[in-house]
Design a protein around this motif. Structure first.
Motif, mmCIF file in Angstrom:
data_model
loop_
_atom_site.group_PDB
_atom_site.id
_atom_site.type_symbol
_atom_site.label_atom_id
_atom_site.label_comp_id
_atom_site.label_asym_id
_atom_site.label_seq_id
_atom_site.Cartn_x
_atom_site.Cartn_y
_atom_site.Cartn_z
ATOM 1 N N UNK A 141 -73.980 -42.759 -7.338
ATOM 2 C CA UNK A 141 -72.913 -42.149 -8.132
ATOM 3 C C UNK A 141 -72.721 -40.673 -7.799
ATOM 4 N N UNK A 142 -73.817 -39.976 -7.482
ATOM 5 C CA UNK A 142 -73.738 -38.524 -7.275
ATOM 6 C C UNK A 142 -73.603 -38.158 -5.802
ATOM 7 N N UNK A 143 -74.358 -38.824 -4.940
ATOM 8 C CA UNK A 143 -74.363 -38.450 -3.521
ATOM 9 C C UNK A 143 -73.268 -39.181 -2.738
ATOM 10 N N UNK A 144 -73.010 -40.457 -3.112
ATOM 11 C CA UNK A 144 -71.977 -41.244 -2.431
ATOM 12 C C UNK A 144 -71.017 -41.843 -3.463
ATOM 13 N N UNK A 145 -70.289 -40.999 -4.180
ATOM 14 C CA UNK A 145 -69.438 -41.490 -5.277
ATOM 15 C C UNK A 145 -68.344 -42.458 -4.831
ATOM 16 N N UNK A 146 -67.911 -42.352 -3.568
ATOM 17 C CA UNK A 146 -66.847 -43.238 -3.068
ATOM 18 C C UNK A 146 -67.338 -44.686 -2.919
ATOM 19 N N UNK A 147 -68.663 -44.891 -2.940
ATOM 20 C CA UNK A 147 -69.216 -46.239 -2.848
ATOM 21 C C UNK A 147 -69.548 -46.828 -4.216
ATOM 22 N N UNK A 148 -69.532 -45.988 -5.233
ATOM 23 C CA UNK A 148 -70.083 -46.404 -6.527
ATOM 24 C C UNK A 148 -69.353 -47.595 -7.128
ATOM 25 N N UNK A 149 -68.035 -47.519 -7.222
ATOM 26 C CA UNK A 149 -67.266 -48.581 -7.873
ATOM 27 C C UNK A 149 -67.415 -49.918 -7.153
ATOM 28 N N UNK A 150 -67.635 -49.863 -5.856
ATOM 29 C CA UNK A 150 -67.764 -51.103 -5.089
ATOM 30 C C UNK A 150 -69.168 -51.690 -5.206
ATOM 31 N N UNK A 151 -70.185 -50.833 -5.254
ATOM 32 C CA UNK A 151 -71.558 -51.305 -5.275
ATOM 33 C C UNK A 151 -72.064 -51.636 -6.672
ATOM 34 N N UNK A 152 -71.610 -50.888 -7.671
ATOM 35 C CA UNK A 152 -72.172 -51.045 -9.015
ATOM 36 C C UNK A 152 -71.116 -51.566 -9.988
ATOM 37 N N UNK A 153 -70.913 -52.854 -9.927
ATOM 38 C CA UNK A 153 -70.073 -53.556 -10.892
ATOM 39 C C UNK A 153 -70.993 -54.145 -11.965
ATOM 40 N N UNK A 154 -70.439 -54.564 -13.104
ATOM 41 C CA UNK A 154 -71.290 -55.212 -14.117
ATOM 42 C C UNK A 154 -72.095 -56.382 -13.566
ATOM 43 N N UNK A 155 -71.494 -57.137 -12.637
ATOM 44 C CA UNK A 155 -72.196 -58.294 -12.060
ATOM 45 C C UNK A 155 -73.368 -57.854 -11.197
ATOM 46 N N UNK A 156 -73.151 -56.867 -10.339
ATOM 47 C CA UNK A 156 -74.244 -56.421 -9.462
ATOM 48 C C UNK A 156 -75.360 -55.760 -10.270
ATOM 49 N N UNK A 157 -75.014 -55.061 -11.330
ATOM 50 C CA UNK A 157 -76.039 -54.451 -12.180
ATOM 51 C C UNK A 157 -76.876 -55.538 -12.852
ATOM 52 N N UNK A 158 -76.215 -56.572 -13.365
ATOM 53 C CA UNK A 158 -76.941 -57.675 -14.002
ATOM 54 C C UNK A 158 -77.878 -58.352 -13.004
ATOM 55 N N UNK A 159 -77.379 -58.599 -11.790
ATOM 56 C CA UNK A 159 -78.212 -59.247 -10.787
ATOM 57 C C UNK A 159 -79.356 -58.349 -10.336
ATOM 58 N N UNK A 160 -79.128 -57.050 -10.274
ATOM 59 C CA UNK A 160 -80.205 -56.141 -9.878
ATOM 60 C C UNK A 160 -81.324 -56.142 -10.921
ATOM 61 N N UNK A 161 -80.950 -56.248 -12.205
ATOM 62 C CA UNK A 161 -81.958 -56.297 -13.266
ATOM 63 C C UNK A 161 -82.751 -57.601 -13.185
ATOM 64 N N UNK A 162 -82.050 -58.716 -12.975
ATOM 65 C CA UNK A 162 -82.732 -60.010 -12.823
ATOM 66 C C UNK A 162 -83.684 -59.967 -11.627
#
Length: 315
Positions: free
Chosen positions: A118-139
């Motif tokens: 989010x801070x160093x590569x903000x242009x990648x944030x919306x693509x990499x960290x969606x609600x689905x990817x966050x849920x899967x990363x936690x699992x």
């Protein structure tokens, strides 16, 4: 997780008498359970706290809640459950507790990665960290934590009287323990040090850019909010490593050949320090997050009217 004369017990029988460590374990466990349940409730109920970053914070609180629950139950289980394979592999080994501890490390890595992008590569944030990817990363962090600690179910055994710790031969323990120590501690620590150094450097550059340009107030507020989040996470990460580093290094050293004789009082102190991490994060949040304090007051004291205004959202 008993306080023996040294750190190298091969045979451990269940403790039938209560001691000071048992009571401290229960007190710390109760405090951690209450505090982390409050964190989960507040982060879920308070709308302003429902951010993607706080998904990882809630997951960390869930992990600490489970480890705290184990701390509450363990002294009773060790005194009233009969010695057998289940007792030795699940209770004496503290399997659930250590799964939660490893999950805490992986969860801190995940939230560090989320803030790093989010801070160093903000242009990648919306693509990499969606609600689905966050849920899967936690699992994924939970799956890796369980797999990491499955060894405890294999190396602890019972002869009907004692619990026997199986990895006493360096020929079998040094290699696997070195790999697990690297994956569960060294690599996460190195990554987090690198990530936070890069984030701090990036925030400094953003601050200089804001000072030398006619940037609007919203950008300045966003930068301030990000700084606060990074400071909070640095404190949480620092507390975790202060509490767990001595135990991790002692466990690693013992399995690679340094059979260190640790006095009872020193080992007991290290055990208590490890326990304390399960209840320290809610205290950090209470001191560092104004919205969290307001949320706690709204839930615990609903008849007291709220005051103040909300601060800027973070990405």
């Amino acid at each position: 997780m008993e306080s023996n004369d040294t750190f190298d017990p091969y045979l451990i029988s269940p403790a039938h008498s209560w001691n000071v460590l048992d009571f401290l374990e229960i007190i710390i466990g109760v405090a951690g359970l209450i505090g982390n349940v409050i964190v989960c409730v507040v982060m879920t109920v308070v709308k302003d706290l429902r951010t993607q970053t706080n998904c990882y914070v809630v997951n960390l609180a869930v992990s600490d809640s489970l480890s705290s629950l184990f701390l509450v139950l363990e002294p009773f289980l060790k005194k009233y459950v009969q010695v057998g394979e289940f007792y030795c592999r699940f209770i004496q080994s503290a399997f659930i507790f250590w799964v939660c501890m490893i999950e805490s490390i992986f969860s801190l890595v995940a939230v560090t990665l989320e803030r790093f992008v989010a801070i160093v590569y903000p242009f990648l944030y919306q693509r990499w960290f969606t609600p689905t990817t966050i849920a899967w990363s936690i699992v994924t962090t939970w799956i890796l934590s369980v797999l990491s600690e499955l060894k405890l179910l294999l190396i602890w055994q019972s002869d009907g009287i004692y619990c026997i710790y199986g990895w006493t031969d360096l020929k079998y323990s040094a290699g696997p323990i070195s790999v697990m120590f690297s994956l569960n501690y060294v690599f996460p620590a190195v990554f987090m040090v690198y990530a936070y150094a890069k984030m701090i450097d990036s925030l400094k550059k953003d601050a200089r850019q804001i000072q030398t340009s006619s940037t609007n107030q919203a950008d300045a507020e966003l930068l301030t909010a990000r700084r606060r989040v990074i400071t909070l996470l640095l404190i949480v990460v620092g507390a975790f490593f202060v509490c767990h580093t001595p135990n991790h290094f002692l466990y690693f050293a013992w399995h690679v050949g340094f059979r260190i004789e640790v006095p009872r009082k020193v080992y007991t102190t290290l055990v208590i320090l490890t326990f304390l991490n399960s209840c320290v994060n809610p205290i950090i949040y209470a001191f560092r997050i104004k919205k969290f304090r307001k949320g706690c007051r709204r839930i615990l004291c609903p008849f007291i009217p709220p005051d103040g205004v909300s601060v800027a959202h973070t990405v």
